[in-house]
Design a protein around this motif. Structure first.
Motif, PDB file in Angstrom:
ATOM      1  N   THR A  26      -7.072  13.503   0.783  1.00  0.00           N
ATOM      2  CA  THR A  26      -7.563  12.384   0.784  1.00  0.00           C
ATOM      3  C   THR A  26      -6.677  11.573  -0.507  1.00  0.00           C
ATOM      4  OG1 THR A  26      -9.910  12.926   1.698  1.00  0.00           O
ATOM      5  CG2 THR A  26      -9.561  10.831   0.093  1.00  0.00           C
ATOM      6  N   GLN A  27      -6.170  12.470  -1.678  1.00  0.00           N
ATOM      7  CA  GLN A  27      -5.505  11.658  -2.822  1.00  0.00           C
ATOM      8  C   GLN A  27      -4.184  11.918  -2.121  1.00  0.00           C
ATOM      9  OE1 GLN A  27      -5.735  14.515  -6.389  1.00  0.00           O
ATOM     10  NE2 GLN A  27      -5.881  13.036  -7.218  1.00  0.00           N
ATOM     11  N   PRO A  28      -3.640  12.862  -1.255  1.00  0.00           N
ATOM     12  CA  PRO A  28      -2.297  12.049  -1.153  1.00  0.00           C
ATOM     13  C   PRO A  28      -1.985  11.067  -0.352  1.00  0.00           C
ATOM     14  CG  PRO A  28      -2.870  14.912  -0.890  1.00  0.00           C
ATOM     15  CD  PRO A  28      -3.684  14.269  -1.070  1.00  0.00           C
ATOM     16  N   LEU A  29      -3.649  10.527   0.923  1.00  0.00           N
ATOM     17  CA  LEU A  29      -2.647   9.700   2.000  1.00  0.00           C
ATOM     18  C   LEU A  29      -3.371   7.979   0.304  1.00  0.00           C
ATOM     19  CD1 LEU A  29      -4.840  11.158   4.676  1.00  0.00           C
ATOM     20  CD2 LEU A  29      -2.725   9.739   4.258  1.00  0.00           C
ATOM     21  N   ALA A  30      -3.793   8.049  -0.484  1.00  0.00           N
ATOM     22  CA  ALA A  30      -4.487   7.528  -1.162  1.00  0.00           C
ATOM     23  C   ALA A  30      -3.148   6.951  -1.870  1.00  0.00           C
ATOM     24  CB  ALA A  30      -5.633   7.662  -2.119  1.00  0.00           C
ATOM     25  N   LEU A  31      -2.366   7.973  -2.672  1.00  0.00           N
ATOM     26  CA  LEU A  31      -1.358   7.653  -3.685  1.00  0.00           C
ATOM     27  C   LEU A  31      -0.040   7.142  -2.426  1.00  0.00           C
ATOM     28  CD1 LEU A  31      -0.888  10.893  -5.762  1.00  0.00           C
ATOM     29  CD2 LEU A  31      -1.241   8.683  -6.041  1.00  0.00           C
ATOM     30  N   ALA A  32      -0.491   7.903  -1.334  1.00  0.00           N
ATOM     31  CA  ALA A  32       1.311   7.443  -0.292  1.00  0.00           C
ATOM     32  C   ALA A  32       1.184   5.928   0.499  1.00  0.00           C
ATOM     33  CB  ALA A  32       1.038   8.225   0.812  1.00  0.00           C
TER      34      ALA A  32
END
Length: 270
Positions: free
Chosen positions: A50-56
């Motif tokens: 979730t966090q990596p996808l939101a940042l990406a």
């Protein structure tokens, strides 16, 4: 693995070990097997996906909107970059958190964080798996990274997560400091600046009439100053005797993690 990830993991493990030694980590009072399932799955999905996808996603959208702006803020003074992060990330998260206690469908995403009847680093990342994906501050942070603030963001997020992890832990670092008379003016400033175990535990308190619990306030994550500024602060230097939420029907681990894909009992906002 980036240094900020290593640093945050080390800080988390340090507090977890401190809890394990003094108050127990896996055997919290009131904890159930379902709590462990929600915490393990919720934390893993957040950190891995979730966090990596939101940042990406924020980086990707910024590139689409302004491909020529990549790195445009890299020359800004570090203090200016930190100030922008505090506004776009931490203040935005304050408002997202506050909204999550106001809008029923958002509260269903946030409710798992408050279902736990204990304070612990175990609950730091305990939320519905869609909660963080929709969090505007993560997407905005991705935009700022794209604009050249990656290294500053890395340091900033280590500081932020240190404060958040410490504020959730039942190893209350502020408690002994309150007992030192000459530190009282210092703690007056500290507790109005960053989240502390006392101010954040009040947000997790179970009984609204206990004189400490402030379920509709103390929303700050890194900075408690936002609560002071926007009128939602309650400071008592005490800790609620009970943690949790009053008058909510029980719900399953699947509903906590996957609502609205898995139905949850309807209930009014606490």
């Amino acid at each position: 693995m980036k240094f900020e990830v290593i640093a945050i993991v080390a800080i988390y493990v340090g507090f977890a070990l401190a809890e394990a030694i003094s108050t127990g980590f896996f055997r919290k009072s009131g904890a159930t097997r379902q709590d462990m399932v929600v915490e393990l799955i919720g934390t893993t999905v957040l950190l891995v996906a979730t966090q990596p996808l939101a940042l990406a996603g924020g980086i990707f959208l910024a590139h689409l909107a302004a491909p020529e702006a990549q790195g445009a803020l890299s020359g800004w003074p570090i203090l200016a970059q930190i100030a922008l992060l505090l506004l776009c990330d931490d203040m935005m998260q304050y408002w997202w958190h506050r909204l999550s206690h106001t809008v029923p469908w958002l509260y269903n995403l946030h409710r798992p964080h408050h279902n736990a009847e204990y304070m612990s680093v175990r609950i730091v990342y305990r939320n519905n798996i869609f909660y963080y994906m929709l969090m505007p501050s993560l997407w905005l942070s991705g935009v700022l990274v794209y604009l050249g603030m990656g290294w500053v963001y890395a340091g900033y997020v280590v500081v932020k997560m240190t404060v958040i992890i410490a504020a959730h832990s039942d190893r209350r670092w502020d408690a002994p400091l309150y007992q030192v008379p000459w530190l009282s003016p210092v703690m007056w400033l500290v507790e109005r600046t960053i989240s502390t175990p006392a101010t954040h535990a009040a947000h997790h308190g179970k009984h609204a009439d206990d004189g400490v619990t402030h379920y509709k306030g103390n929303f700050g994550n890194l900075l408690f100053f936002w609560d002071v500024l926007f009128g939602t602060a309650k400071i008592t230097r005490r800790y609620p005797e009970k943690i949790g939420v009053e008058n909510l029907p029980p719900t399953t681990a699947a509903a906590q993690l996957l609502w609205p894909l898995v139905p949850a009992p309807k209930h009014p906002l606490p």
